[in-house]
Design a protein around this motif. Structure first.
Motif, PDB file in Angstrom:
ATOM      1  N   UNK A   1     -59.670  18.328 -25.337  1.00 23.50           N
ATOM      2  CA  UNK A   1     -58.784  18.527 -26.787  1.00 23.50           C
ATOM      3  C   UNK A   1     -57.598  18.626 -27.127  1.00 23.50           C
ATOM      4  N   UNK A   2     -57.338  18.517 -28.264  1.00 23.17           N
ATOM      5  CA  UNK A   2     -56.473  17.948 -29.470  1.00 23.17           C
ATOM      6  C   UNK A   2     -55.673  19.254 -30.314  1.00 23.17           C
ATOM      7  N   UNK A   3     -55.034  18.741 -30.439  1.00 21.62           N
ATOM      8  CA  UNK A   3     -53.908  19.010 -31.953  1.00 21.62           C
ATOM      9  C   UNK A   3     -53.076  18.160 -32.417  1.00 21.62           C
ATOM     10  N   UNK A   4     -53.013  19.180 -33.167  1.00 21.01           N
ATOM     11  CA  UNK A   4     -52.051  18.159 -34.736  1.00 21.01           C
ATOM     12  C   UNK A   4     -50.517  17.625 -34.755  1.00 21.01           C
ATOM     13  N   UNK A   5     -50.508  16.651 -34.493  1.00 22.88           N
ATOM     14  CA  UNK A   5     -48.872  16.055 -34.118  1.00 22.88           C
ATOM     15  C   UNK A   5     -48.328  16.379 -35.316  1.00 22.88           C
ATOM     16  N   UNK A   6     -48.560  17.641 -36.474  1.00 24.86           N
ATOM     17  CA  UNK A   6     -47.977  17.934 -37.277  1.00 24.86           C
ATOM     18  C   UNK A   6     -47.171  19.396 -37.079  1.00 24.86           C
ATOM     19  N   UNK A   7     -48.464  19.774 -36.067  1.00 28.17           N
ATOM     20  CA  UNK A   7     -47.184  21.129 -35.933  1.00 28.17           C
ATOM     21  C   UNK A   7     -45.980  21.054 -35.016  1.00 28.17           C
ATOM     22  N   UNK A   8     -45.202  20.007 -35.908  1.00 28.64           N
ATOM     23  CA  UNK A   8     -44.240  19.779 -34.771  1.00 28.64           C
ATOM     24  C   UNK A   8     -43.459  20.562 -35.544  1.00 28.64           C
TER      25      UNK A   8
ATOM     26  N   UNK B   1     -56.091  14.737 -25.989  1.00 29.99           N
ATOM     27  CA  UNK B   1     -55.601  12.966 -26.827  1.00 29.99           C
ATOM     28  C   UNK B   1     -54.905  13.697 -28.277  1.00 29.99           C
ATOM     29  N   UNK B   2     -53.849  13.480 -28.836  1.00 26.59           N
ATOM     30  CA  UNK B   2     -53.469  14.351 -30.226  1.00 26.59           C
ATOM     31  C   UNK B   2     -54.449  13.481 -31.380  1.00 26.59           C
ATOM     32  N   UNK B   3     -54.081  14.624 -32.274  1.00 22.81           N
ATOM     33  CA  UNK B   3     -54.671  14.244 -33.758  1.00 22.81           C
ATOM     34  C   UNK B   3     -56.657  13.870 -33.647  1.00 22.81           C
ATOM     35  N   UNK B   4     -56.546  14.058 -32.718  1.00 23.82           N
ATOM     36  CA  UNK B   4     -58.819  13.949 -33.123  1.00 23.82           C
ATOM     37  C   UNK B   4     -59.229  15.475 -33.633  1.00 23.82           C
ATOM     38  N   UNK B   5     -59.744  14.803 -35.194  1.00 25.27           N
ATOM     39  CA  UNK B   5     -60.210  16.199 -35.796  1.00 25.27           C
ATOM     40  C   UNK B   5     -61.393  16.619 -35.028  1.00 25.27           C
ATOM     41  N   UNK B   6     -61.881  15.859 -34.524  1.00 28.75           N
ATOM     42  CA  UNK B   6     -63.342  16.076 -33.543  1.00 28.75           C
ATOM     43  C   UNK B   6     -63.676  16.754 -32.639  1.00 28.75           C
ATOM     44  N   UNK B   7     -62.515  16.705 -31.670  1.00 29.80           N
ATOM     45  CA  UNK B   7     -61.725  17.060 -30.408  1.00 29.80           C
ATOM     46  C   UNK B   7     -63.223  18.202 -30.265  1.00 29.80           C
ATOM     47  N   UNK B   8     -62.989  18.350 -29.233  1.00 28.40           N
ATOM     48  CA  UNK B   8     -63.940  19.365 -28.439  1.00 28.40           C
ATOM     49  C   UNK B   8     -63.303  20.977 -28.662  1.00 28.40           C
TER      50      UNK B   8
ATOM     51  N   UNK C   1     -51.866  25.745 -35.478  1.00 30.31           N
ATOM     52  CA  UNK C   1     -51.572  27.252 -35.654  1.00 30.31           C
ATOM     53  C   UNK C   1     -51.704  27.222 -37.223  1.00 30.31           C
ATOM     54  N   UNK C   2     -51.439  26.727 -38.163  1.00 28.78           N
ATOM     55  CA  UNK C   2     -51.243  26.017 -39.447  1.00 28.78           C
ATOM     56  C   UNK C   2     -51.751  24.688 -39.398  1.00 28.78           C
ATOM     57  N   UNK C   3     -52.494  23.931 -39.191  1.00 30.40           N
ATOM     58  CA  UNK C   3     -53.057  22.809 -39.424  1.00 30.40           C
ATOM     59  C   UNK C   3     -53.955  22.243 -39.294  1.00 30.40           C
ATOM     60  N   UNK C   4     -55.522  23.449 -39.358  1.00 32.59           N
ATOM     61  CA  UNK C   4     -56.610  22.721 -38.271  1.00 32.59           C
ATOM     62  C   UNK C   4     -57.814  21.537 -39.220  1.00 32.59           C
ATOM     63  N   UNK C   5     -58.637  21.335 -38.208  1.00 33.24           N
ATOM     64  CA  UNK C   5     -58.778  20.388 -38.682  1.00 33.24           C
ATOM     65  C   UNK C   5     -60.230  20.025 -40.159  1.00 33.24           C
ATOM     66  N   UNK C   6     -60.613  19.466 -40.109  1.00 27.27           N
ATOM     67  CA  UNK C   6     -61.559  19.113 -41.520  1.00 27.27           C
ATOM     68  C   UNK C   6     -62.449  19.317 -40.397  1.00 27.27           C
ATOM     69  N   UNK C   7     -63.800  20.143 -40.838  1.00 27.47           N
ATOM     70  CA  UNK C   7     -65.197  20.290 -40.616  1.00 27.47           C
ATOM     71  C   UNK C   7     -65.356  20.014 -39.544  1.00 27.47           C
ATOM     72  N   UNK C   8     -64.458  20.630 -38.500  1.00 20.02           N
ATOM     73  CA  UNK C   8     -65.298  21.044 -37.289  1.00 20.02           C
ATOM     74  C   UNK C   8     -66.268  21.461 -36.813  1.00 20.02           C
ATOM     75  N   UNK C   9     -66.575  20.970 -35.226  1.00 21.73           N
ATOM     76  CA  UNK C   9     -67.502  21.322 -34.996  1.00 21.73           C
ATOM     77  C   UNK C   9     -67.707  22.136 -33.205  1.00 21.73           C
ATOM     78  N   UNK C  10     -66.082  22.101 -32.766  1.00 21.40           N
ATOM     79  CA  UNK C  10     -65.718  22.611 -31.725  1.00 21.40           C
ATOM     80  C   UNK C  10     -65.464  24.154 -31.495  1.00 21.40           C
TER      81      UNK C  10
END
Ligand SMILES: *[C@@H]1O[C@H](CO)[C@@H](O)[C@H](O)[C@H]1NC(C)=O
Ligand SMILES: *[C@@H]1O[C@H](CO)[C@@H](O)[C@H](O)[C@H]1NC(C)=O
Length: 719
Positions: free
Chosen positions: A367-374, A399-406, A411-420
């Motif tokens: 499970x991940x999220x962006x640290x830029x949601x701060x 794990x923070x900032x793992x764009x390819x997390x499951x 809220x606003x910092x969505x991952x790129x080309x995400x598949x989870x």
């Protein structure tokens, strides 16, 4: 079992570097022409074109990297001009050579003349093109007659090259460049074929073709094609795939003269493995992705530091690689695309390299999220939310900032080309307002937690007001404080307002506070009405704590307290000096009950609320004044003043329970561990985690359409 070999091929360094070299040499050469200052027309012509070329080349050079990868911006223009300028130099030189030779234009003697002669030999070599240059390199005097005579007999070329003199390093580079064939095998890949008579499976054949990277000389490396291929084809039977991926991974560099290209190749593969999987990633995929990444980083390290470069066959004359001991992190922060790309891919968590073939279930869902949601004040709501909902669950890793997390919380910092699985957690704005609607509507593995659903029926919706979700962004409060008696809220708020120091004896609370950052007319009107009503009955008016309300007061008058934490904690601290707080919503819309009313409760102030009737499903009507329930604003304002002047009535508001006992009130807050759902029903966090994991297990994520493009094409790196 038989073996099949493939070669990745690339020209290395790419063609662009020839021009960079030429320009660099011209830069050195022009000095001699300028120093001599011969006024003969042809000499002057050469000098002018050289000065111009040196200028243009400098522009080109500053936009480029030693490996030949250029910054994208306005590259073509600059390149064209630089090439034109170099061409002009060659024309002018040819002209002067036809009429008595260029040496006429040099100083009569001295080091400038010598340097110019060597430089000229290098330039000549370079501009002849590879076949001629290679032919020349077979002779004993590759850089032309006379040049070695300039030095004492005891110095060999090899020694000169190692002298550190730039021009000789250039000589070494040019030799290497000229000797290498147009395309150099880059990577040898062994493929084990089960049955040789059947040949390669179709997809292996195809990738074999694709992996022939023909770079430079006008043809561009197509690493993105490789990536697309991987993306589209690796969905077949697991064992074939695994075997094939292993082949890629353990491929050996066939020629190691361009580590940077290998770094890019591996980066592209890592990218393909990490983010573009059309089904949930298997444990094997994780391991491959990390291992490929590891290789990408190693090659990048070799390319830029020379570390571990024994394998580098490079220069015949042994001009060693640069020996900077620059750590990888420095390169990651550089502007060069492949390096920042690698930095993005760098796993925060390096999995233990367990042997392949283990149980799939051993691999945790990440499970991940962006640290830029701060948010303001250093509070990352997404981290808190993820920890409350998923923390400590078996088989889950945060794990923070793992764009390819499951599973990804955002809220606003969505991952790129995400598949989870994507969990959108509302922050007052619903999917439509926050420009997330289009994505959430289409993406099957999305979950919306907030007042409003996304359009369409694709995303699962948990209807929860921001009043409850706002606790993820509060530093000092957990929602269970809402269930505590007034005294507890009062002392917590005052301790906070005093910077966490000892609680002072309760100061007399002032009448009412108004704090808003958008001065909506309905709020402003009620503020004036209430202020007037209070003053007319001997109370102070309503204090304005922000830009709204009293336009006469200066910013300083309105806000004595510092901005200590985030705006919500701040509001609580400010309200703790008041009996009432005006907490009008911005507008009326379904379930739109935001953080504002909670700020008042947490401060121990009685909320004066205007907004959606949904508030009654969350908060006990005995604990706040609902302006909408009066005939008009005047009647509501009169009631507030009545209560303010009646200690018994006021106390009844304070002592009433805050959360509604019936219905779902506590369920909305039960994404947080301190709150359980009513009647032993499953909590929101249990339901949410289960829903997310179910989507994850079902693998209905798929590849999210590229919502943000990668900042470059890999191919661009080779143009
Ligand atoms: C090359 O020479 C031509 C003719 O003198 C001139 O027009 C052109 O601007 C030159 N190009 C560059 C890039 O210096
Ligand atoms: C309360 O929540 C449950 C889900 O836990 C939902 O099915 C039900 O409709 C809700 N009731 C009200 C009154 O909102």
């Amino acid at each position: 079992m038989s073996h099949q070999y493939w070669r990745l091929r690339a020209t290395c360094p790419p063609a662009a570097s020839r021009y960079i070299l030429a320009a660099t040499i011209i830069f050195a050469l022009q000095t001699a022409f300028v120093v001599a200052g011969k006024e003969e027309a042809r000499c002057r012509a050469v000098r002018t074109t050289m000065v111009r070329a040196a200028d243009e080349a400098l522009g080109y050079y500053t936009m480029s990297h030693p490996t030949g990868a250029l910054q994208a911006a306005s590259r073509d223009d600059v390149r064209k001009r630089a090439l034109g300028a170099v061409h002009n130099v060659t024309l002018a030189l040819a002209d002067v050579n036809e009429h008595g030779g260029f040496e006429r234009c040099l100083p009569e003697a001295g080091s400038d003349r010598t340097a110019a002669q060597i430089s000229y030999a290098l330039l000549d070599m370079l501009l002849r093109g590879r076949p001629k240059a290679r032919e020349r390199l077979r002779t004993l005097e590759p850089f032309g007659t006379g040049v070695p005579d300039l030095f004492s007999d005891s110095l060999s070329w090899s020694e000169l090259v190692h002298s550190g003199w730039p021009v000789f390093r250039l000589a070494a580079v040019i030799e290497s460049e000229s000797r290498s064939p147009l395309t150099t095998p880059l990577l040898g890949m062994r493929l084990d074929v089960q049955d040789a008579s059947e040949g390669c499976p179709y997809n292996h054949e195809e990738v074999g073709h694709l992996m022939v990277l023909v770079a430079g000389e006008g043809i561009t490396a197509r690493i993105n094609d490789v990536r697309d291929f991987l993306r589209n084809n690796f969905e077949g039977e697991q064992t074939t795939e695994t075997r094939f991926l292993l082949d890629i991974l353990y491929a050996q560099p066939a020629s190691s003269s361009c580590q940077a290209v290998l770094a890019v190749v591996y980066a592209a593969l890592a990218d393909a493995l990490q983010c573009h999987w059309k089904r949930p990633r298997s444990r094997a995929t994780h391991i491959f992705a990390d291992a490929v990444l590891d290789r990408a980083q190693k090659f990048a390290a070799i390319a830029f530091t020379g570390e571990g470069a024994e394998a580098r066959s490079g220069f015949t004359w042994g001009a060693g690689p640069l020996k900077d001991a620059t750590p990888m992190a420095t390169f990651f922060s550089s502007r060069w695309p492949v390096l920042s790309f690698l930095a993005r891919l760098e796993p925060r968590r390096l999995p233990k390299q367990q042997p392949l073939g283990g149980q799939e279930a051993e691999w945790p869902a990440v499970v991940s999220w962006s640290t830029r949601e701060e948010e303001l004040g250093g509070m990352n709501w997404a981290e808190r939310f993820a920890a409350e909902v998923f923390g400590d669950l078996p088989g889950i890793e945060l794990v923070a900032d793992l764009e390819c997390a499951d599973i990804y919380v955002y809220r606003s910092k969505r991952p790129v080309n995400f598949g989870g699985v994507l969990i959108f957690v509302d922050g007052e704005k619903d999917p439509g307002d926050s420009e997330q609607d289009e994505l959430l509507e289409k993406y099957p593995a999305s979950i919306v937690v907030g007042p409003q659903p996304a359009s369409g029926n694709t995303a699962l919706h948990f209807a929860v007001p921001y009043a409850a979700l706002s606790f993820a962004g509060r530093q000092h409060h957990s929602p269970d404080l809402l269930s505590a008696p007034w005294r507890a809220r009062d002392s917590t708020a005052r301790a906070m307002a005093n910077g966490g120091l000892a609680v002072h004896p309760a100061p007399e609370r002032r009448f009412a506070a108004y704090l808003a950052f958008k001065c909506w007319p309905h709020r402003e009107r009620f503020f004036s009405l209430l202020s007037d009503a209070a003053r007319s009955r001997g109370l102070t008016g309503v204090d304005t704590l922000s830009r709204c309300g009293d336009s006469d007061a200066s910013e300083g008058d309105r806000r004595q307290d510092r901005y200590s934490q985030n705006y919500m904690d701040d509001a609580v601290a400010l309200f703790s000096h008041y009996k009432f707080a005006l907490v009008f919503e911005n507008h009326m819309s379904p379930r739109y009950v935001t953080e504002k009313i909670a700020n008042a409760y947490l401060a121990g102030a009685v909320p004066i609320f205007w907004g959606s009737p949904f508030v009654l499903q969350v908060f006990d009507p005995r604990s706040f004044i609902r302006v909408n329930s009066f005939d008009n604003f005047e009647a509501a304002a009169k009631h507030v003043v009545d209560v303010a002047l009646d200690p018994v009535a006021y106390k009844a508001y304070l002592q009433a329970p805050v959360l509604r006992a019936e219905g779902n009130a506590s369920w909305y807050f039960s994404w947080h561990r301190d709150m359980s759902a009513p009647d032993g029903r499953p909590s929101l966090r249990e339901q949410l985690a289960e829903a997310a994991l179910e989507k994850h297990r079902a693998g209905i994520g798929g590849v999210m359409p590229a919502i943000e493009r990668r900042p470059w094409y890999y191919a661009e790196l080779f143009r």
